[in-house]
Design an enzyme around this catalytic site. Structure first.
Site, PDB file in Angstrom:
ATOM      1  N   GLU A   1      -8.866  -6.750  -2.045  1.00 37.28           N
ATOM      2  CA  GLU A   1      -8.805  -7.233  -0.878  1.00 37.28           C
ATOM      3  C   GLU A   1     -10.050  -8.202  -0.645  1.00 37.28           C
ATOM      4  OE1 GLU A   1      -9.258  -4.182   2.087  1.00 37.28           O
ATOM      5  OE2 GLU A   1      -7.418  -3.212   1.437  1.00 37.28           O
TER       6      GLU A   1
ATOM      7  N   TYR B   1      -6.502 -10.448   2.405  1.00 38.44           N
ATOM      8  CA  TYR B   1      -6.052  -9.332   3.375  1.00 38.44           C
ATOM      9  C   TYR B   1      -6.062 -10.172   4.623  1.00 38.44           C
ATOM     10  CZ  TYR B   1      -5.723  -5.078   6.059  1.00 38.44           C
ATOM     11  OH  TYR B   1      -5.230  -3.910   6.861  1.00 38.44           O
TER      12      TYR B   1
ATOM     13  N   ARG C   1     -21.067   0.864  -6.201  1.00 33.11           N
ATOM     14  CA  ARG C   1     -19.996   0.100  -6.898  1.00 33.11           C
ATOM     15  C   ARG C   1     -20.447   0.082  -8.485  1.00 33.11           C
ATOM     16  NH1 ARG C   1     -21.326  -4.513  -7.445  1.00 33.11           N
ATOM     17  NH2 ARG C   1     -22.497  -4.814  -5.697  1.00 33.11           N
TER      18      ARG C   1
ATOM     19  N   TYR D   1       0.738  -1.436   0.041  1.00 30.32           N
ATOM     20  CA  TYR D   1      -0.015  -0.060  -0.192  1.00 30.32           C
ATOM     21  C   TYR D   1       0.879   1.259  -0.052  1.00 30.32           C
ATOM     22  CZ  TYR D   1      -3.981  -3.097   1.132  1.00 30.32           C
ATOM     23  OH  TYR D   1      -4.899  -3.990   1.109  1.00 30.32           O
TER      24      TYR D   1
ATOM     25  N   GLU E   1      -9.637   2.955  -1.920  1.00 33.32           N
ATOM     26  CA  GLU E   1     -10.765   3.641  -1.188  1.00 33.32           C
ATOM     27  C   GLU E   1     -10.844   4.909  -1.157  1.00 33.32           C
ATOM     28  OE1 GLU E   1     -11.845   1.241   2.081  1.00 33.32           O
ATOM     29  OE2 GLU E   1     -11.472  -0.659   1.008  1.00 33.32           O
TER      30      GLU E   1
END
Ligand SMILES: *[C@@H]1O[C@H](CO)[C@@H](O)[C@H](O)[C@H]1NC(C)=O
Ligand SMILES: *[C@@H]1O[C@H](CO)[C@@H](O)[C@H](O)[C@H]1NC(C)=O
Ligand SMILES: *[C@@H]1O[C@H](CO)[C@@H](O)[C@H](O)[C@H]1NC(C)=O
Ligand SMILES: *[C@@H]1O[C@H](CO)[C@@H](O)[C@H](O)[C@H]1NC(C)=O
Ligand SMILES: *[C@@H]1O[C@H](CO)[C@@H](O)[C@H](O)[C@H]1NC(C)=O
Length: 430
Positions: free
Chosen positions: A249, A281, A193, A78, A147
């Site tokens: 994830e 994850y 979404r 990340y 996100e």
């Protein structure tokens, strides 16, 4: 003599960059390696230290070796520090047959859902990450964000995701780097979404679209099935998607232990033609209890040390967390999709997506909203629907750009049409 010195030097330098895994690119809605073989991710989220886990070669070697026995072929990191040396870690993962996907943002350069901006200092920092990693054959992909839209009322940030994709892809191409896939990793927000994934791939100009869509989804909590988990609905929206889509994830841990039965669904007949795999994850056990391994027993959270933080040791010999590690290993061992060969794949079989209209359910970006120019900002507040260019953020700008500032209100007319009770100020620095 001279040639043997050169040969030795060449051997050393190729050892430093690791085994040459075939590079991967996105074609239609699939990933293919350069030998024409379709690639499916069996991935692990890997972030032992907040700033950059890819700088500790010995640690990477220990982790890569165990990931290999688990059956992983990809990691997701990340945050990285573009100024550090990553040769050792990238080689350690390559030697274990593991590709790497990396988020280009840092804690200082995120695109935020509030005070949203996409400006040159952000782009420059993203590009430095690309510069630092583009040469590794096992770099699979780069994310422009994770996100960024984290709540149902933050959809107005979506055009900035496209702006980041457009500018980083343009940089990649201008530098002559290979077509490293550049995409986005989205939160699974039911109201947004399907619209978000379509918006990021609509409009007919691939230069402004993401090269892949990653979904962070925790919908499948064992025990569950394809029908009861929600995956059936995800699949409806992913069918014939224009670019690769995968779980960036996954791995719900409620109630636990995790069976990872979703892996059989993702790589099974209902989904495998649409999805390119999944990233679990996460590697290290932390307070959130998603870990597949630990580096030692939990310690007093008040203790801090070089390799201890938040009550967990973050370095050392990885020990599988039982039974989750073995459960995942068993699932992955049973799965070996071959997919389609690139030579047999008809890229025209994928769909093109309409730019979604705004909805009363929360998607506020109405249609094919123009992608903001570099330097644009968005400020939302709750009382006016009229976009206005008050120049409120002028103060933060260097004088040189300030004098050239112009209102971009025309460019967002389409977006404003979908709004009630939201005031936006867009300011473009040309
Ligand atoms: C660019 O965006 C970043 C991140 O939001 C922000 O911290 C920075 O102040 C912005 N820079 C300019 C020149 O607006
Ligand atoms: C957004 O900007 C406002 C005004 O500059 C500031 O007060 C606020 O803290 C910022 N919010 C975030 C999340 O950065
Ligand atoms: C957005 O939604 C969150 C969570 O539901 C809420 O806390 C926040 O106040 C909302 N923001 C606005 C601007 O409506
Ligand atoms: C596609 O987008 C790129 C980047 O914004 C732009 O330079 C190009 O002109 C666009 N192409 C068309 C056909 O609009
Ligand atoms: C997404 O899937 C849902 C549920 O199956 C369906 O109702 C909706 O029309 C789909 N949306 C798009 C944009 O494909």
């Amino acid at each position: 003599m001279r040639s043997s010195v050169l040969a030795a030097a060449a051997a050393l330098s190729s050892a430093a960059v690791g085994a040459n895994l075939p590079t991967i690119e996105a074609v239609g809605n699939k990933f293919f390696d350069k030998n024409g073989k379709q690639f499916f991710m069996k991935g692990i989220a890997y972030q032992l230290t907040p700033d950059d886990p890819l700088v500790d070669t010995d640690q990477c070697k220990l982790d890569a070796a165990l990931m290999k026995t688990l059956g992983a072929n990809t990691i997701r990191v990340y945050h990285v520090d573009s100024s550090s040396d990553h040769d050792g870690c990238m080689a350690a993962f390559a030697d274990a047959g593991i590709y790497v996907t990396i988020d280009m943002d840092t804690f200082h350069t995120y695109i935020l859902p509030e005070n949203t901006s996409w400006n040159k200092s952000q782009l420059d920092e993203y590009n430095k990450v690309m510069d630092a990693f583009h040469n590794y054959d096992n770099l699979l992909g780069l994310y422009v964000g994770n996100e960024i839209i984290a709540q149902a009322n933050q959809s107005l940030a979506a055009p900035f995701i496209k702006a980041a994709a457009r500018d980083t892809k343009a940089y990649r191409d201008a530098k002559g780097y290979r077509k490293i896939p550049i995409g986005y990793s989205a939160a699974d927000i039911a109201e947004l979404r399907p619209m978000l994934q379509d918006y990021l791939t609509c409009g007919g100009n691939a230069s402004e679209n993401v090269d892949f869509f990653g979904l962070n989804s925790y919908e499948w909590c064992d025990p569950a099935t394809y029908q009861t988990s929600g995956y059936q609905t995800l699949q409806v929206n992913a069918s014939d998607f224009p670019v690769p889509i995968f779980f960036s994830e996954t791995g719900c841990n409620v109630p636990g232990p995790r069976l990872f039965a979703d892996q059989a669904a993702i790589f099974g007949p209902d989904m495998v033609k649409s999805w390119s795999g999944a990233i679990i994850y996460e590697w290290i056990q932390e307070a959130n209890h998603y870990g597949l391994i630990s580096y030692g027993p939990k310690v007093d959270p008040t203790v801090t040390g070089p390799n201890i933080d938040g009550g967990f040791t973050r370095k050392g010999s990885p020990t599988p967390v039982s039974p989750d590690f073995e459960n995942l290993k068993t699932q992955w061992k049973a799965i070996s999709p071959t997919g389609v060969a690139r030579s047999d794949y008809d890229v025209k079989s994928v769909s093109t997506r309409e730019c979604p209209k705004s909805t009363s359910g929360g998607w506020l970006v109405d249609g094919n909203v123009a992608v903001p120019t570099l330097g644009a900002t968005l400020t939302g507040s709750s009382y006016s629907k009229v976009p206005s260019a008050t120049g409120a953020s002028d103060a933060a700008q260097p004088t040189e750009s300030k004098k050239n500032a112009v209102s971009g209100s025309n460019e967002i007319a389409g977006m404003a049409a979908g709004l009630v009770g939201v005031m936006m100020i867009f300011t473009f620095w040309l």
